[in-house]
Design a protein around this motif. Structure first.
Motif, mmCIF file in Angstrom:
data_model
loop_
_atom_site.group_PDB
_atom_site.id
_atom_site.type_symbol
_atom_site.label_atom_id
_atom_site.label_comp_id
_atom_site.label_asym_id
_atom_site.label_seq_id
_atom_site.Cartn_x
_atom_site.Cartn_y
_atom_site.Cartn_z
ATOM 1 N N ARG A 1 1.483 -0.534 0.008
ATOM 2 C CA ARG A 1 -0.045 -0.333 0.172
ATOM 3 C C ARG A 1 0.381 1.479 0.196
ATOM 4 O O ARG A 1 1.611 1.133 1.200
ATOM 5 N N ALA A 2 0.321 2.535 -1.043
ATOM 6 C CA ALA A 2 1.121 3.090 -0.996
ATOM 7 C C ALA A 2 0.580 4.689 -1.113
ATOM 8 O O ALA A 2 -0.467 4.142 -1.779
ATOM 9 N N GLU A 3 0.453 5.415 -0.400
ATOM 10 C CA GLU A 3 -0.585 6.822 -0.816
ATOM 11 C C GLU A 3 0.478 8.045 -0.518
ATOM 12 O O GLU A 3 1.504 8.446 -0.450
ATOM 13 N N LYS A 4 0.153 8.972 -2.158
ATOM 14 C CA LYS A 4 1.005 9.668 -2.294
ATOM 15 C C LYS A 4 -0.480 10.571 -3.178
ATOM 16 O O LYS A 4 -0.980 10.232 -3.945
ATOM 17 N N ARG A 5 -0.393 12.053 -2.770
ATOM 18 C CA ARG A 5 -1.233 13.330 -2.770
ATOM 19 C C ARG A 5 -2.829 12.933 -2.952
ATOM 20 O O ARG A 5 -3.745 13.114 -3.772
ATOM 21 N N GLY A 6 -3.485 12.749 -1.805
ATOM 22 C CA GLY A 6 -4.322 11.637 -1.754
ATOM 23 C C GLY A 6 -5.061 10.529 -3.039
ATOM 24 O O GLY A 6 -5.890 9.816 -2.929
ATOM 25 N N ALA A 7 -3.861 9.763 -3.953
ATOM 26 C CA ALA A 7 -3.724 8.462 -4.562
ATOM 27 C C ALA A 7 -3.247 7.018 -3.859
ATOM 28 O O ALA A 7 -2.031 7.672 -2.869
ATOM 29 N N ILE A 8 -4.387 6.749 -3.592
ATOM 30 C CA ILE A 8 -3.936 5.225 -2.828
ATOM 31 C C ILE A 8 -3.429 3.996 -3.509
ATOM 32 O O ILE A 8 -4.562 3.914 -4.656
ATOM 33 N N ARG A 18 -1.638 -4.110 -9.163
ATOM 34 C CA ARG A 18 -1.557 -2.655 -9.251
ATOM 35 C C ARG A 18 -2.615 -1.963 -9.319
ATOM 36 O O ARG A 18 -3.792 -2.217 -10.375
ATOM 37 N N THR A 19 -3.285 -1.369 -8.017
ATOM 38 C CA THR A 19 -4.737 -0.928 -8.695
ATOM 39 C C THR A 19 -4.700 0.355 -7.701
ATOM 40 O O THR A 19 -4.401 0.901 -6.407
ATOM 41 N N THR A 20 -5.332 1.298 -8.192
ATOM 42 C CA THR A 20 -5.549 2.864 -7.621
ATOM 43 C C THR A 20 -6.725 3.360 -7.208
ATOM 44 O O THR A 20 -7.498 2.979 -8.790
ATOM 45 N N ARG A 21 -6.833 4.604 -6.205
ATOM 46 C CA ARG A 21 -7.588 4.375 -6.272
ATOM 47 C C ARG A 21 -7.741 5.784 -5.604
ATOM 48 O O ARG A 21 -7.105 6.202 -4.937
ATOM 49 N N GLY A 22 -8.855 6.685 -5.237
ATOM 50 C CA GLY A 22 -8.142 8.060 -4.017
ATOM 51 C C GLY A 22 -8.683 9.390 -5.906
ATOM 52 O O GLY A 22 -9.917 9.409 -6.627
ATOM 53 N N HIS A 25 -7.344 7.057 -10.811
ATOM 54 C CA HIS A 25 -7.811 5.861 -10.620
ATOM 55 C C HIS A 25 -7.256 4.822 -11.959
ATOM 56 O O HIS A 25 -6.503 6.000 -12.554
ATOM 57 N N GLY A 26 -6.553 3.622 -11.493
ATOM 58 C CA GLY A 26 -5.898 3.057 -12.347
ATOM 59 C C GLY A 26 -5.613 1.530 -12.021
ATOM 60 O O GLY A 26 -6.147 1.033 -11.350
ATOM 61 N N PHE A 27 -4.879 0.703 -12.503
ATOM 62 C CA PHE A 27 -5.108 0.116 -12.559
ATOM 63 C C PHE A 27 -3.818 -1.010 -13.883
ATOM 64 O O PHE A 27 -3.487 -0.264 -14.961
ATOM 65 N N PRO A 31 3.799 -6.092 -16.194
ATOM 66 C CA PRO A 31 5.087 -5.392 -17.679
ATOM 67 C C PRO A 31 3.631 -5.301 -18.585
ATOM 68 O O PRO A 31 3.745 -4.857 -19.870
ATOM 69 N N LEU A 32 2.375 -5.600 -18.394
ATOM 70 C CA LEU A 32 1.943 -6.332 -19.787
ATOM 71 C C LEU A 32 1.022 -4.735 -20.645
ATOM 72 O O LEU A 32 1.101 -4.865 -21.172
ATOM 73 N N PHE A 33 0.708 -4.517 -19.187
ATOM 74 C CA PHE A 33 -0.403 -3.391 -19.479
ATOM 75 C C PHE A 33 -0.957 -2.719 -18.770
ATOM 76 O O PHE A 33 -0.818 -3.359 -17.554
ATOM 77 N N GLY A 34 -1.568 -1.546 -18.530
ATOM 78 C CA GLY A 34 -1.964 -0.722 -17.235
ATOM 79 C C GLY A 34 -2.166 1.353 -17.899
ATOM 80 O O GLY A 34 -2.360 1.621 -18.776
ATOM 81 N N TRP A 35 -2.869 1.058 -16.552
ATOM 82 C CA TRP A 35 -3.803 3.152 -17.447
ATOM 83 C C TRP A 35 -4.256 3.258 -15.521
ATOM 84 O O TRP A 35 -3.637 3.162 -14.672
#
Length: 185
Positions: A1-8, A18-22, A25-27, A31-35
């Motif tokens: 878990r990492a938190e930076k500028r309101g994104a977790i 990896r999933t990002t919320r707050g 947003h992202g997934f 190394p195949l794909f991500g957004w």
């Protein structure tokens, strides 16, 4: 878990999924794909990291009205393109062939053939002719540089505080001289 500028961001197992919320947003299935998406700031996508990407970056809050977003797309080593207001940089068979066109804040056009060996650029305050390693001549912000048979001979001319200066070098340090002349006397 990492938190930076309101994104977790959660990574399980790290760094592959990896999933990002707050605030963002992202997934990513690295190394195949991500957004990743941050409203009003950016949209970023990658494919087969670091080979492919498709990014849109919104202008900052201090940007003039009507400024277009910055676009970055590419799949290395075949193609890359970056555009923004008054700017286009495109490469084919990166980094060997390509061009840069800039109209803001200053005018500049550069064409690259088998970069870094053959480069030709012209602009308001910049001039480049490179036929490396045999001859290079450039003028950038008033500094005039010439290389002959790099690194055999180098000459650099510029003016600073009313003094015209000429620096000459042979094999970097085998011979080095600096000549200074007053522009007022």
């Amino acid at each position: 878990r990492a938190e930076k500028r309101g994104a977790i961001t959660y990574a399980t197992p790290w760094p592959f999924i990896r999933t990002t919320r707050g605030a963002e947003h992202g997934f990513a299935f690295w190394p195949l794909f991500g957004w990743g998406h941050k409203p009003g700031s950016f949209d970023r996508h990658f494919y087969l990291w670091p080979l492919g990407w498709n990014n849109t970056i919104q202008p900052g809050p201090d940007a003039p009205a009507g400024t277009l977003p910055r676009r970055e797309v590419g799949f290395l080593p075949f193609y890359s393109r970056e555009t923004a207001t008054g700017f286009v940089n495109e490469s084919l068979l990166w980094p060997f062939f390509g061009y840069t066109d800039r109209t803001q804040p200053t005018l500049y056009h550069e064409t690259r053939y088998f970069w870094p060996l053959l480069v030709r650029g012209r602009g308001d305050n910049r001039h480049v002719d490179r036929f490396g390693p045999f001859f290079t001549h450039s003028i950038k912000k008033g500094t005039d540089k010439t290389w002959v048979m790099w690194p055999v001979y180098r000459e650099k001319r510029w003016q600073d505080s009313g003094i015209a200066q000429t620096q000459r070098q042979v094999l970097y340090f085998l011979y080095w001289s600096l000549e200074q002349k007053s522009l007022t006397n």
